[in-house]
Design an enzyme around this catalytic site. Structure first.
Site, PDB file in Angstrom:
ATOM      1  N   ASP A 126      55.607  -8.898 -16.490  1.00  0.00           N
ATOM      2  CA  ASP A 126      56.845  -9.259 -15.812  1.00  0.00           C
ATOM      3  C   ASP A 126      56.956 -10.779 -15.853  1.00  0.00           C
ATOM      4  O   ASP A 126      55.949 -11.479 -15.826  1.00  0.00           O
ATOM      5  CB  ASP A 126      56.786  -8.744 -14.371  1.00  0.00           C
ATOM      6  CG  ASP A 126      58.179  -8.559 -13.803  1.00  0.00           C
ATOM      7  OD1 ASP A 126      59.146  -9.026 -14.429  1.00  0.00           O
ATOM      8  OD2 ASP A 126      58.298  -7.952 -12.726  1.00  0.00           O
ATOM      9  N   GLY A 162      58.049 -12.826 -13.630  1.00  0.00           N
ATOM     10  CA  GLY A 162      57.754 -13.471 -12.363  1.00  0.00           C
ATOM     11  C   GLY A 162      59.004 -14.045 -11.707  1.00  0.00           C
ATOM     12  O   GLY A 162      58.950 -14.575 -10.606  1.00  0.00           O
ATOM     13  N   PHE A 212      61.385 -12.524 -10.306  1.00  0.00           N
ATOM     14  CA  PHE A 212      61.645 -11.854  -9.036  1.00  0.00           C
ATOM     15  C   PHE A 212      60.755 -12.409  -7.927  1.00  0.00           C
ATOM     16  O   PHE A 212      61.207 -12.645  -6.805  1.00  0.00           O
ATOM     17  CB  PHE A 212      61.409 -10.341  -9.188  1.00  0.00           C
ATOM     18  CG  PHE A 212      61.701  -9.557  -7.947  1.00  0.00           C
ATOM     19  CD1 PHE A 212      62.994  -9.135  -7.654  1.00  0.00           C
ATOM     20  CD2 PHE A 212      60.688  -9.247  -7.041  1.00  0.00           C
ATOM     21  CE1 PHE A 212      63.265  -8.417  -6.501  1.00  0.00           C
ATOM     22  CE2 PHE A 212      60.960  -8.530  -5.887  1.00  0.00           C
ATOM     23  CZ  PHE A 212      62.248  -8.120  -5.617  1.00  0.00           C
ATOM     24  N   ASP A 262      64.845 -13.970 -15.402  1.00  0.00           N
ATOM     25  CA  ASP A 262      66.186 -13.651 -14.908  1.00  0.00           C
ATOM     26  C   ASP A 262      66.386 -14.297 -13.551  1.00  0.00           C
ATOM     27  O   ASP A 262      65.472 -14.920 -13.023  1.00  0.00           O
ATOM     28  CB  ASP A 262      66.384 -12.128 -14.828  1.00  0.00           C
ATOM     29  CG  ASP A 262      65.376 -11.476 -13.881  1.00  0.00           C
ATOM     30  OD1 ASP A 262      64.255 -12.018 -13.751  1.00  0.00           O
ATOM     31  OD2 ASP A 262      65.699 -10.446 -13.276  1.00  0.00           O
ATOM     32  N   GLY A 303      66.927  -7.216  -9.690  1.00  0.00           N
ATOM     33  CA  GLY A 303      67.357  -7.486  -8.318  1.00  0.00           C
ATOM     34  C   GLY A 303      66.641  -6.567  -7.354  1.00  0.00           C
ATOM     35  O   GLY A 303      65.885  -5.681  -7.760  1.00  0.00           O
ATOM     36  N   ASP A 343      57.373   0.980 -12.329  1.00  0.00           N
ATOM     37  CA  ASP A 343      56.204   0.256 -11.836  1.00  0.00           C
ATOM     38  C   ASP A 343      56.464  -0.024 -10.364  1.00  0.00           C
ATOM     39  O   ASP A 343      57.617  -0.221  -9.972  1.00  0.00           O
ATOM     40  CB  ASP A 343      56.005  -1.077 -12.578  1.00  0.00           C
ATOM     41  CG  ASP A 343      56.955  -2.144 -12.082  1.00  0.00           C
ATOM     42  OD1 ASP A 343      58.122  -2.141 -12.502  1.00  0.00           O
ATOM     43  OD2 ASP A 343      56.549  -2.968 -11.231  1.00  0.00           O
ATOM     44  N   HIS A 368      43.490   8.631  -5.774  1.00  0.00           N
ATOM     45  CA  HIS A 368      44.314   9.821  -5.523  1.00  0.00           C
ATOM     46  C   HIS A 368      45.804   9.507  -5.705  1.00  0.00           C
ATOM     47  O   HIS A 368      46.523  10.247  -6.372  1.00  0.00           O
ATOM     48  CB  HIS A 368      44.063  10.402  -4.128  1.00  0.00           C
ATOM     49  CG  HIS A 368      45.081  11.426  -3.775  1.00  0.00           C
ATOM     50  ND1 HIS A 368      45.007  12.745  -4.193  1.00  0.00           N
ATOM     51  CD2 HIS A 368      46.270  11.306  -3.122  1.00  0.00           C
ATOM     52  CE1 HIS A 368      46.090  13.388  -3.804  1.00  0.00           C
ATOM     53  NE2 HIS A 368      46.868  12.544  -3.153  1.00  0.00           N
TER      54      HIS A 368
HETATM   55 ZN   LIG Z   1      43.750  13.996  -5.337  1.00  0.00          ZN
END
Ligand SMILES: [Zn+2]
Length: 361
Positions: free
Chosen positions: A77, A79, A81, A135, A213, A263, A347
């Site tokens: 990215d 950066g 933002f 941006d 944004g 992401d 998890h």
């Molecule tokens: Zn799990």
């Protein structure tokens, strides 16, 4: 919709979820752990890595992949933002101008100057596989004149980024494949601006596009309509990245609108706070649709889990659910054992990877 994302370090099936390895690491887990739960790519942040440890140090290690021991695709990215968020919180942090972004470190006063060209150079230097243009973000409720200015800058910066990308690509050796380059669409919640920005960027033929944004409105609802306008104004087959999105139900909504790359820091941050995601019974068998209540968030430190012998989610194939009960995780969090955060992170990342798998099928 795009069916895959082909990078120089392999092709990813989509939709794909890339955890945020903002500072070249996904907190509490290793690259090997990420592979083990079905993660195919990660996102790093150019601005944060420039601040610490510095792009030169990463270059001296042979690039970002060797530095963090990740051999899969890495999207960096810009950066933009993060700088915007910091300056928005406190204008003393810096200023966003027509041609550059200036950031001052709050503690040392050290000054960073970001230009569209420099940000592309930094991403080439670290060896990113997907370069993202600088941006000028906004929030949906910012005034119209700010949205206009943001789109104007974002389009002009994307053009400059594209030119720098072509120049640097021309310097690669014959056997070196170039990275991809993505541009980011701004325009807040204004239909005309979102469409104009998307159309202008599409004319420069980028390899992919991000929805830019702050992605939520003032009430915390997903900007579904703007997401739709942008997807609709871009070529159907080009990958679309829902930057920073997000909650599992928001991911499902954005995917239905045409987005295939996600992401977000949410699953890993929530995990460290004992908030675990689980499909509702039977819900992992078929792709959820927008509006479906297909998952729940378990607060593992709550009293009901103190003696609960069930795994976090029945049917989850993650290494944690295979071995441990809710009661054990509850206990580790309660006694402050650092492995609690790591197990919870594994998890939750597996939950997101499984969500991608059901959406793909
Ligand atoms: Zn799990």
């Amino acid at each position: 919709m795009a069916e895959s994302l082909a990078t120089r370090r392999g092709t990813l099936g989509v939709p794909t979820f890339m955890p945020d390895a903002t500072r070249a690491g996904v907190r509490t887990v290793t690259s090997e752990d990420l592979r083990g739960v079905g993660i195919g790519a990660v996102v790093v942040n150019t601005f944060h890595l420039l601040r610490r440890p510095g792009i030169k140090l990463i270059q001296q290690h042979g690039g970002i992949h060797r530095f963090m021991d990740w051999d899969g695709p890495i999207l960096s990215d810009s950066g933009g933002f993060q700088v915007w968020s910091l300056i928005r919180q406190d204008p003393a942090h810096g200023v966003i101008r027509a041609n550059e972004v200036i950031f001052r470190e709050p503690t040392t006063g050290e000054k960073w100057t970001l230009t569209p060209e420099r940000v592309v150079q930094l991403q080439f230097q670290m060896g990113s596989d997907v370069v993202v243009c600088l941006d000028d973000p906004t929030a949906a409720d910012d005034p119209d004149d700010e949205q206009e200015r943001s789109v104007e800058r974002t389009v002009s910066w994307a053009r400059r980024s594209r030119e720098e990308y072509e120049r640097l690509g021309g310097q690669l050796k014959a056997d070196q494949a170039p990275p991809l380059i993505f541009a980011v669409v701004q325009g807040g919640a204004l239909e005309r601006l979102r469409r104009e920005c998307a159309t202008a960027l599409a004319a420069m033929s980028f390899d992919g596009f991000g929805f830019g944004g702050w992605p939520l409105d003032a009430d915390g609802s997903l900007l579904s309509e703007p997401l739709g306008w942008v997807a609709d104004s871009l070529p159907a087959e080009v990958p679309k990245h829902a930057l920073g999105i997000g909650r599992p139900d928001h991911v499902v909504t954005a995917h239905a609108l045409g987005y295939s790359i996600f992401d977000c820091a949410l699953p890993t941050r929530d995990a460290r706070h004992g908030r675990l995601y689980a499909f509702r019974p039977g819900a992992a068998a078929a792709a959820p649709k927008p509006g479906d209540r297909f998952y729940e968030a378990i607060r593992i430190m709550d009293p009901p889990y103190r003696a609960d012998q069930a795994p976090v989610e029945d049917g989850c194939d993650c290494p944690v659910c295979a071995r441990y009960s809710r009661a054990y995780l509850h206990h580790l969090f309660k006694v402050g054992d650092v492995s609690a955060e790591r197990l919870a992170t594994l998890h939750n990342l597996r939950f997101y990877a499984r969500l991608m798998e059901v959406l793909r099928a």
